[in-house]
Scaffold this motif. Structure first.
Motif, PDB file in Angstrom:
ATOM      1  N   TRP A   1      -0.428  13.395  -9.176  1.00 52.28           N
ATOM      2  CA  TRP A   1       0.014  13.982  -7.918  1.00 52.28           C
ATOM      3  C   TRP A   1       1.526  14.110  -7.818  1.00 52.28           C
ATOM      4  CZ3 TRP A   1      -4.094  16.209  -6.636  1.00 52.28           C
ATOM      5  CH2 TRP A   1      -5.327  15.586  -6.748  1.00 52.28           C
ATOM      6  N   LYS A   2       2.274  13.517  -8.758  1.00 50.34           N
ATOM      7  CA  LYS A   2       3.738  13.641  -8.753  1.00 50.34           C
ATOM      8  C   LYS A   2       4.311  13.378  -7.356  1.00 50.34           C
ATOM      9  CE  LYS A   2       3.787  17.070 -12.489  1.00 50.34           C
ATOM     10  NZ  LYS A   2       2.327  17.129 -12.714  1.00 50.34           N
ATOM     11  N   SER A   3       3.933  12.267  -6.774  1.00 50.86           N
ATOM     12  CA  SER A   3       4.275  11.993  -5.378  1.00 50.86           C
ATOM     13  C   SER A   3       5.756  11.711  -5.193  1.00 50.86           C
ATOM     14  CB  SER A   3       3.466  10.805  -4.864  1.00 50.86           C
ATOM     15  OG  SER A   3       3.840  10.514  -3.528  1.00 50.86           O
ATOM     16  N   PRO A   4       6.404  12.401  -4.235  1.00 49.19           N
ATOM     17  CA  PRO A   4       7.800  12.089  -3.920  1.00 49.19           C
ATOM     18  C   PRO A   4       7.958  10.731  -3.239  1.00 49.19           C
ATOM     19  CG  PRO A   4       6.935  13.693  -2.361  1.00 49.19           C
ATOM     20  CD  PRO A   4       5.889  13.517  -3.430  1.00 49.19           C
ATOM     21  N   LEU A   5       6.849  10.094  -2.871  1.00 47.80           N
ATOM     22  CA  LEU A   5       6.904   8.768  -2.252  1.00 47.80           C
ATOM     23  C   LEU A   5       7.036   7.654  -3.275  1.00 47.80           C
ATOM     24  CD1 LEU A   5       3.899   9.268   0.203  1.00 47.80           C
ATOM     25  CD2 LEU A   5       6.322   9.471   0.760  1.00 47.80           C
ATOM     26  N   LEU A   6       6.846   7.965  -4.547  1.00 51.79           N
ATOM     27  CA  LEU A   6       6.724   6.928  -5.569  1.00 51.79           C
ATOM     28  C   LEU A   6       7.925   5.999  -5.614  1.00 51.79           C
ATOM     29  CD1 LEU A   6       5.162   5.689  -7.947  1.00 51.79           C
ATOM     30  CD2 LEU A   6       6.309   7.359  -9.424  1.00 51.79           C
ATOM     31  N   SER A   7       9.127   6.557  -5.613  1.00 48.62           N
ATOM     32  CA  SER A   7      10.310   5.708  -5.781  1.00 48.62           C
ATOM     33  C   SER A   7      10.454   4.711  -4.644  1.00 48.62           C
ATOM     34  CB  SER A   7      11.571   6.570  -5.880  1.00 48.62           C
ATOM     35  OG  SER A   7      11.761   7.312  -4.687  1.00 48.62           O
ATOM     36  N   THR A   8      10.041   5.093  -3.449  1.00 49.55           N
ATOM     37  CA  THR A   8      10.127   4.189  -2.304  1.00 49.55           C
ATOM     38  C   THR A   8       9.340   2.920  -2.553  1.00 49.55           C
ATOM     39  OG1 THR A   8      10.404   6.022  -0.767  1.00 49.55           O
ATOM     40  CG2 THR A   8       9.622   3.942   0.159  1.00 49.55           C
ATOM     41  N   PHE A   9       8.157   3.069  -3.132  1.00 49.64           N
ATOM     42  CA  PHE A   9       7.297   1.903  -3.307  1.00 49.64           C
ATOM     43  C   PHE A   9       7.518   1.207  -4.648  1.00 49.64           C
ATOM     44  CE2 PHE A   9       5.214   4.411  -0.029  1.00 49.64           C
ATOM     45  CZ  PHE A   9       5.097   3.438   0.949  1.00 49.64           C
ATOM     46  N   GLU A  10       8.023   1.935  -5.626  1.00 45.34           N
ATOM     47  CA  GLU A  10       8.334   1.266  -6.879  1.00 45.34           C
ATOM     48  C   GLU A  10       9.476   0.271  -6.695  1.00 45.34           C
ATOM     49  OE1 GLU A  10       8.523   3.976 -10.340  1.00 45.34           O
ATOM     50  OE2 GLU A  10       6.589   2.996 -10.664  1.00 45.34           O
ATOM     51  N   THR A  11      10.442   0.583  -5.830  1.00 49.81           N
ATOM     52  CA  THR A  11      11.512  -0.373  -5.571  1.00 49.81           C
ATOM     53  C   THR A  11      10.989  -1.587  -4.807  1.00 49.81           C
ATOM     54  OG1 THR A  11      12.160   0.756  -3.530  1.00 49.81           O
ATOM     55  CG2 THR A  11      13.295   1.398  -5.546  1.00 49.81           C
ATOM     56  N   ALA A  12       9.916  -1.395  -4.040  1.00 53.86           N
ATOM     57  CA  ALA A  12       9.320  -2.530  -3.327  1.00 53.86           C
ATOM     58  C   ALA A  12       8.555  -3.456  -4.264  1.00 53.86           C
ATOM     59  CB  ALA A  12       8.384  -2.018  -2.230  1.00 53.86           C
ATOM     60  N   LYS A  13       8.235  -2.968  -5.464  1.00 56.23           N
ATOM     61  CA  LYS A  13       7.595  -3.771  -6.512  1.00 56.23           C
ATOM     62  C   LYS A  13       6.264  -4.370  -6.045  1.00 56.23           C
ATOM     63  CE  LYS A  13      12.008  -4.760  -8.790  1.00 56.23           C
ATOM     64  NZ  LYS A  13      11.857  -3.561  -9.622  1.00 56.23           N
ATOM     65  N   VAL A  14       5.329  -3.470  -5.736  1.00 55.20           N
ATOM     66  CA  VAL A  14       3.957  -3.889  -5.444  1.00 55.20           C
ATOM     67  C   VAL A  14       3.349  -4.395  -6.752  1.00 55.20           C
ATOM     68  CG1 VAL A  14       1.704  -3.160  -4.582  1.00 55.20           C
ATOM     69  CG2 VAL A  14       3.805  -2.163  -3.619  1.00 55.20           C
ATOM     70  N   LEU A  15       2.841  -5.584  -6.734  1.00 56.55           N
ATOM     71  CA  LEU A  15       2.401  -6.242  -7.969  1.00 56.55           C
ATOM     72  C   LEU A  15       1.358  -5.417  -8.716  1.00 56.55           C
ATOM     73  CD1 LEU A  15       2.099  -9.909  -6.650  1.00 56.55           C
ATOM     74  CD2 LEU A  15       3.766  -9.067  -8.319  1.00 56.55           C
ATOM     75  N   GLY A  16       1.671  -5.067  -9.946  1.00 54.05           N
ATOM     76  CA  GLY A  16       0.698  -4.465 -10.847  1.00 54.05           C
ATOM     77  C   GLY A  16       0.567  -2.967 -10.810  1.00 54.05           C
ATOM     78  N   LEU A  17       1.031  -2.297  -9.754  1.00 55.11           N
ATOM     79  CA  LEU A  17       0.781  -0.863  -9.649  1.00 55.11           C
ATOM     80  C   LEU A  17       1.667  -0.041 -10.579  1.00 55.11           C
ATOM     81  CD1 LEU A  17      -0.041  -0.098  -5.914  1.00 55.11           C
ATOM     82  CD2 LEU A  17      -1.526   0.081  -7.898  1.00 55.11           C
ATOM     83  N   SER A  18       2.919  -0.398 -10.727  1.00 56.52           N
ATOM     84  CA  SER A  18       3.779   0.343 -11.660  1.00 56.52           C
ATOM     85  C   SER A  18       3.271   0.193 -13.087  1.00 56.52           C
ATOM     86  CB  SER A  18       5.223  -0.148 -11.557  1.00 56.52           C
ATOM     87  OG  SER A  18       5.765   0.155 -10.287  1.00 56.52           O
ATOM     88  N   GLU A  19       2.780  -0.988 -13.419  1.00 53.84           N
ATOM     89  CA  GLU A  19       2.229  -1.221 -14.755  1.00 53.84           C
ATOM     90  C   GLU A  19       0.962  -0.397 -14.962  1.00 53.84           C
ATOM     91  OE1 GLU A  19       4.851  -4.490 -13.549  1.00 53.84           O
ATOM     92  OE2 GLU A  19       3.154  -3.476 -12.596  1.00 53.84           O
ATOM     93  N   LEU A  20       0.154  -0.300 -13.915  1.00 56.77           N
ATOM     94  CA  LEU A  20      -1.062   0.510 -13.994  1.00 56.77           C
ATOM     95  C   LEU A  20      -0.708   1.979 -14.221  1.00 56.77           C
ATOM     96  CD1 LEU A  20      -4.062  -0.372 -13.706  1.00 56.77           C
ATOM     97  CD2 LEU A  20      -3.978   0.526 -11.373  1.00 56.77           C
ATOM     98  N   ARG A  21       0.304   2.444 -13.543  1.00 56.64           N
ATOM     99  CA  ARG A  21       0.760   3.828 -13.718  1.00 56.64           C
ATOM    100  C   ARG A  21       1.259   4.047 -15.146  1.00 56.64           C
ATOM    101  NH1 ARG A  21       3.141   8.328 -11.268  1.00 56.64           N
ATOM    102  NH2 ARG A  21       5.038   9.046 -12.296  1.00 56.64           N
TER     103      ARG A  21
END
Length: 614
Positions: A144-164
């Motif tokens: 989906w190439k979400s423009p929201l991604l960077s907002t939540f990647e900086t918040a470091k939700v456990l495991g989701l960046s690794e899943l991506r």
């Protein structure tokens, strides 16, 4: 959220039909409300065409305006409370937040249902915790190439960046069903999000249905890439017809949950108290239908409002301010017709970005920084405010917007300075001089220096382009313009193919973090159109996110602002005054600094609406 530089800010939509005719029913299969001579219909116009309706893919203000009325976020703002107050929307109560600001627990109200869609196979589909978990995970899905991604990647939700990352590395579909520590369903109506580091303001992200609205997985899977065209939510309105770039019609959601007007204004706010007294206890939404026209040119939009074809004018075009609001007061002839105005300074920043990857204006070496600073100093910001914006704006000093945490009314910077002499001195000092005698400055290596600004074909854009051209010509810099429609420019900006482009970003909440994310390196091609990437800036930006509000964080916010000004990846222009005008038929409207999804809280008097037509 983003809007056009020459339109309204803040930051922001399609039905993929070959025919421009309106749909006979909603994309989700819900029949529109029956027509009635006394139907309560709000009519107004957007100055920009829509781009789609899927929350995770949207970036522009006006597309988000539509989506925010179709999809429900867990939280919202009290419509009348000032200062802004966050309240539950689909939740039973505000989220439970752990003492270390790393765990956020959300508890959903039962009995909320999606609008119909064939994927539900004729059954009522209840909103459950898993829908919010799925909607959140979609932000991380590379598809989906979400423009929201960077907002939540900086918040470091456990495991989701690794899943991506695993999904990208393996070139496989995103594994939605693979459990992660960072987000999980507790029970049917409860879910939690866990962070690797403290983030005291993390829950502020969940107030906007156009970004954090719940979606049903079976609908997304059934529609696939067509999901931008098929908004199926739980919100107060449903899409009933659409003509691309021409008209969007929404109707009251017949299955919307029982909800009543219960806003609580401050005791000393007379205007808000009057609205509360008039509307309290009424079931929401009060409108039967909302009809949105797309009118890109300002004069036709203004005339359609004056003639009573529209009930509401979202942001008075500045060229008409001397006629409509002389001395910033409603003109006597409009007062006699019963019109009203709502004027306020916006929590926004209007800006032009420099693409840091561009070989002409990009780069981090002293001569490139000097070029960007010289262009900014050469630009006649006073002319923009006086002529193009009708004195309905004031010069911006930096990225931190009025009305957000960290804003300092005393702060001044060279962003508000117009100094051709300083601009010429910088250009001379760093070798941008006329080497071939043609009257135009060249680059230090002797190649031609040409600045290209992307723009749109409307009159307000042309006025801004005139100011740019005259400003740079006065210091010997050649300029040209790349004219495209707004959606095309936005796509090109995300692809990094524009040298410069102007837009505006509006606060979605009372914190300044978002505006500083415009220079955060990992947000490149998302919010960070400039593609600015400086390790020290990135480190400091991440550090301030972990701190609670207070003197230490304020110092960091100011340092980040100074770094953006010094490196100059953006030319900050203005903060605009917004003057909304209303015919007598529109009842209950009061502009909110962050809540732009106001349709559920207003009403239309059909008799007054008929009387307003000229």
């Amino acid at each position: 959220m983003r809007s056009m530089l020459m339109a309204s800010a803040s930051l922001a939509i399609f039905l993929c039909a070959a025919s421009p005719t309106a749909l006979a029913q909603t994309p989700s299969g819900t029949a529109p409300a029956a027509a009635s001579a006394e139907a309560r219909v709000l009519r107004y116009a957007f100055p920009v065409a829509e781009t789609g309706f899927d929350p995770v893919q949207l970036q522009d203000l006006y597309s988000r305006m539509i989506a925010g009325h179709i999809f429900d976020a867990p939280l919202t703002f009290d419509y009348l409370a000032r200062p802004a107050k966050i309240v539950p929307n689909t939740l039973k109560e505000l989220p439970e937040i752990s003492a270390d600001f790393t765990r956020f627990t959300f508890r959903l109200k039962p009995g909320i249902f999606f609008t119909d869609h064939p994927a539900f196979k004729g059954k009522k589909r209840e909103l459950v915790a898993a829908d919010y978990v799925y909607a959140f995970k979609r932000i991380y899905d590379p598809r989906w190439k979400s423009p929201l991604l960077s907002t939540f990647e900086t918040a470091k939700v456990l495991g989701l960046s690794e899943l991506r990352k695993r999904s990208l590395d393996r070139k496989q579909p995103f594994p939605y069903d693979e459990p992660v520590d960072g987000i999980r369903v507790i029970d049917r109506y409860t879910w939690e999000i866990r962070l690797a580091q403290p983030n005291p303001r993390f829950h502020l992200q969940f107030t906007d249905g156009s970004t954090m609205g719940a979606v049903a997985r079976e609908v997304v899977e059934a529609e696939g890439d067509n999901i931008m065209s098929v908004p199926v939510g739980t919100g107060p309105f449903v899409l009933t017809s659409w003509r691309r770039g021409s008209q969007i019609v929404l109707s009251r959601n017949p299955g919307y949950r029982e909800r009543f007007f219960d806003a609580l204004p401050a005791p000393d706010d007379a205007a808000a108290q009057a609205i509360a007294q008039q509307m309290r206890g009424r079931r929401l939404p009060m409108l039967d239908r909302v009809e949105i026209s797309i009118i890109e040119e300002q004069q036709p939009r203004w005339l359609s409002f004056l003639n009573g074809e529209h009930d509401f004018l979202d942001r008075l075009p500045p060229q008409f301010a001397p006629l409509a609001i002389p001395n910033n007061q409603l003109a006597p002839n409009l007062q006699r017709r019963g019109l009203r105005m709502d004027r306020r300074l916006q929590p926004e920043v209007v800006l032009t970005y420099f693409n840091m990857d561009d070989p002409v204006v990009g780069g981090y070496t002293p001569e490139k920084v000097a070029l960007r600073r010289a262009i900014s100093l050469a630009y006649n910001i006073d002319e923009e405010i006086r002529l193009t914006r009708g004195n309905q704006a004031r010069a911006a000093q930096g990225p931190i917007a009025y009305g957000t945490y960290g804003y300092d009314a005393r702060f001044r910077s060279e962003m508000s300075e117009y100094s051709p002499a300083r601009a010429k001195a910088l250009l001379d000092m760093y070798g941008y001089v006329d080497k071939d005698g043609d009257g135009w400055r060249d680059r230090p290596d002797g190649s031609p220096l040409t600045i290209e600004l992307a723009s749109q074909p409307d009159q307000l854009s042309r006025n801004l382009n005139d100011t740019w051209f005259k400003s740079l010509k006065a210091v010997g810099v050649r300029m040209r313009f790349k004219i495209q429609q707004w959606p095309e420019n936005m796509k090109a900006a995300r692809a990094g193919s524009l040298m410069m482009w102007g837009s505006a970003w509006a606060a979605g909440g009372p914190d300044s973090d978002f505006f500083l994310s415009l220079a955060y390196g990992p947000a490149a091609s998302e919010a960070n159109d400039a593609r600015f990437d400086l390790p020290e800036y990135n480190r400091l930006y991440e550090a301030q996110q972990r701190l609670p509000d207070g003197p230490e964080r304020l110092a960091m916010l100011q340092r980040l602002q100074l770094m953006m000004i010094a490196w100059a990846p953006y030319r900050f222009h203005v903060t605009r005054y917004s003057t909304d005008l209303m015919h007598p038929a529109l009842q209950g409207y009061l502009g909110h600094p962050f809540l732009r999804h106001f349709w559920p809280y207003v009403d239309i008097d059909p008799a007054a609406q008929r009387a307003s037509k000229r």
